[in-house]
Design a protein around this motif. Structure first.
Motif, PDB file in Angstrom:
ATOM      1  N   VAL A  34      -1.615 -12.009   6.818  1.00  0.00           N
ATOM      2  CA  VAL A  34      -1.262 -12.371   5.151  1.00  0.00           C
ATOM      3  C   VAL A  34      -2.395 -12.564   4.511  1.00  0.00           C
ATOM      4  N   GLY A  35      -3.767 -12.431   5.210  1.00  0.00           N
ATOM      5  CA  GLY A  35      -4.791 -11.824   4.433  1.00  0.00           C
ATOM      6  C   GLY A  35      -4.646 -10.634   4.351  1.00  0.00           C
ATOM      7  N   ILE A  36      -4.795 -10.605   5.281  1.00  0.00           N
ATOM      8  CA  ILE A  36      -4.891  -8.366   5.568  1.00  0.00           C
ATOM      9  C   ILE A  36      -4.355  -7.908   5.701  1.00  0.00           C
ATOM     10  N   ALA A  37      -2.844  -8.568   5.088  1.00  0.00           N
ATOM     11  CA  ALA A  37      -1.579  -7.826   4.483  1.00  0.00           C
ATOM     12  C   ALA A  37      -1.922  -7.356   3.114  1.00  0.00           C
ATOM     13  N   GLY A  38      -2.661  -8.483   2.697  1.00  0.00           N
ATOM     14  CA  GLY A  38      -2.833  -8.952   1.296  1.00  0.00           C
ATOM     15  C   GLY A  38      -3.997  -7.579   0.852  1.00  0.00           C
ATOM     16  N   ALA A  39      -4.907  -7.924   1.779  1.00  0.00           N
ATOM     17  CA  ALA A  39      -5.566  -7.071   0.820  1.00  0.00           C
ATOM     18  C   ALA A  39      -5.443  -5.057   1.359  1.00  0.00           C
ATOM     19  N   ILE A  40      -4.416  -4.849   1.927  1.00  0.00           N
ATOM     20  CA  ILE A  40      -4.248  -3.457   1.707  1.00  0.00           C
ATOM     21  C   ILE A  40      -3.195  -3.643   0.155  1.00  0.00           C
ATOM     22  N   ILE A  41      -1.772  -4.217  -0.251  1.00  0.00           N
ATOM     23  CA  ILE A  41      -1.417  -4.165  -0.693  1.00  0.00           C
ATOM     24  C   ILE A  41      -2.221  -4.198  -2.261  1.00  0.00           C
ATOM     25  N   GLY A  42      -3.028  -5.088  -2.074  1.00  0.00           N
ATOM     26  CA  GLY A  42      -4.140  -5.619  -3.478  1.00  0.00           C
ATOM     27  C   GLY A  42      -5.256  -4.509  -3.875  1.00  0.00           C
ATOM     28  N   GLY A  43      -5.329  -3.570  -2.384  1.00  0.00           N
ATOM     29  CA  GLY A  43      -5.896  -2.536  -2.510  1.00  0.00           C
ATOM     30  C   GLY A  43      -5.620  -1.134  -3.229  1.00  0.00           C
ATOM     31  N   TYR A  44      -3.853  -1.432  -2.560  1.00  0.00           N
ATOM     32  CA  TYR A  44      -3.330  -0.478  -3.326  1.00  0.00           C
ATOM     33  C   TYR A  44      -3.205  -0.531  -4.812  1.00  0.00           C
ATOM     34  N   LEU A  45      -2.589  -1.437  -5.375  1.00  0.00           N
ATOM     35  CA  LEU A  45      -2.632  -2.254  -7.238  1.00  0.00           C
ATOM     36  C   LEU A  45      -3.199  -1.795  -7.354  1.00  0.00           C
ATOM     37  N   MET A  46      -5.242  -2.491  -7.196  1.00  0.00           N
ATOM     38  CA  MET A  46      -6.145  -2.084  -7.911  1.00  0.00           C
ATOM     39  C   MET A  46      -6.024  -0.229  -7.879  1.00  0.00           C
ATOM     40  N   ARG A  47      -6.151   0.315  -7.019  1.00  0.00           N
ATOM     41  CA  ARG A  47      -6.064   1.917  -7.095  1.00  0.00           C
ATOM     42  C   ARG A  47      -4.832   2.195  -8.021  1.00  0.00           C
ATOM     43  N   ALA A  48      -4.032   1.946  -7.961  1.00  0.00           N
ATOM     44  CA  ALA A  48      -2.558   2.537  -8.928  1.00  0.00           C
ATOM     45  C   ALA A  48      -2.654   2.136 -10.135  1.00  0.00           C
ATOM     46  N   PHE A  62     -11.835 -10.967  -3.506  1.00  0.00           N
ATOM     47  CA  PHE A  62     -10.837 -11.347  -4.676  1.00  0.00           C
ATOM     48  C   PHE A  62      -9.455 -10.013  -4.700  1.00  0.00           C
ATOM     49  N   VAL A  63      -9.757  -9.094  -4.213  1.00  0.00           N
ATOM     50  CA  VAL A  63      -8.594  -8.005  -4.127  1.00  0.00           C
ATOM     51  C   VAL A  63      -7.932  -8.615  -3.085  1.00  0.00           C
ATOM     52  N   ALA A  64      -8.199  -8.890  -1.857  1.00  0.00           N
ATOM     53  CA  ALA A  64      -7.281  -9.363  -1.071  1.00  0.00           C
ATOM     54  C   ALA A  64      -6.589 -10.674  -1.252  1.00  0.00           C
ATOM     55  N   VAL A  65      -6.958 -11.633  -2.521  1.00  0.00           N
ATOM     56  CA  VAL A  65      -6.607 -12.539  -2.684  1.00  0.00           C
ATOM     57  C   VAL A  65      -5.053 -12.610  -3.183  1.00  0.00           C
ATOM     58  N   ILE A  66      -5.232 -11.591  -4.366  1.00  0.00           N
ATOM     59  CA  ILE A  66      -4.719 -11.444  -5.269  1.00  0.00           C
ATOM     60  C   ILE A  66      -3.438 -10.682  -4.886  1.00  0.00           C
ATOM     61  N   GLY A  67      -3.715  -9.955  -3.447  1.00  0.00           N
ATOM     62  CA  GLY A  67      -2.534  -8.855  -2.825  1.00  0.00           C
ATOM     63  C   GLY A  67      -1.797 -10.301  -2.153  1.00  0.00           C
ATOM     64  N   ALA A  68      -2.383 -11.363  -1.332  1.00  0.00           N
ATOM     65  CA  ALA A  68      -1.980 -12.321  -0.287  1.00  0.00           C
ATOM     66  C   ALA A  68      -0.672 -13.610  -1.519  1.00  0.00           C
ATOM     67  N   VAL A  69      -1.716 -13.440  -2.610  1.00  0.00           N
ATOM     68  CA  VAL A  69      -1.385 -14.263  -3.419  1.00  0.00           C
ATOM     69  C   VAL A  69       0.478 -13.628  -3.874  1.00  0.00           C
TER      70      VAL A  69
END
Length: 80
Positions: A34-48, A62-69
């Motif tokens: 979930v943390g790794i998937a959150g990092a991917i999701i958070g990274g995508y959202l931050m770039r968007a 920080f980005v990974a936690v945002i995505g994981a949440v």
């Protein structure tokens, strides 16, 4: 070396997400996933939203936690 980095960030992000979301977590392995998937999701959202992807360990966690949440919230919606 990058693989180890992803596991460390995923573990920290998964653990922090479990604390933030007031849940018992999914277990160590699933928290890492979930943390790794959150990092991917958070990274995508931050770039968007136009944020640069450079900031070191704290920014990455920080980005990974945002995505994981966000991912945990969606998973909990479907599990109910």
């Amino acid at each position: 070396m990058h693989f180890l980095w992803w596991i460390i960030v995923g573990l920290i992000a998964g653990w922090l997400t479990g604390k933030i979301m007031k849940g018992g977590g999914y277990g160590v392995l699933m928290d890492i996933i979930v943390g790794i998937a959150g990092a991917i999701i958070g990274g995508y959202l931050m770039r968007a939203f136009g944020f640069a992807g450079q900031g070191g360990l704290i920014y990455t966690i920080f980005v990974a936690v945002i995505g994981a949440v966000l991912l945990t919230a969606v998973l909990r919606m479907f599990n109910r």
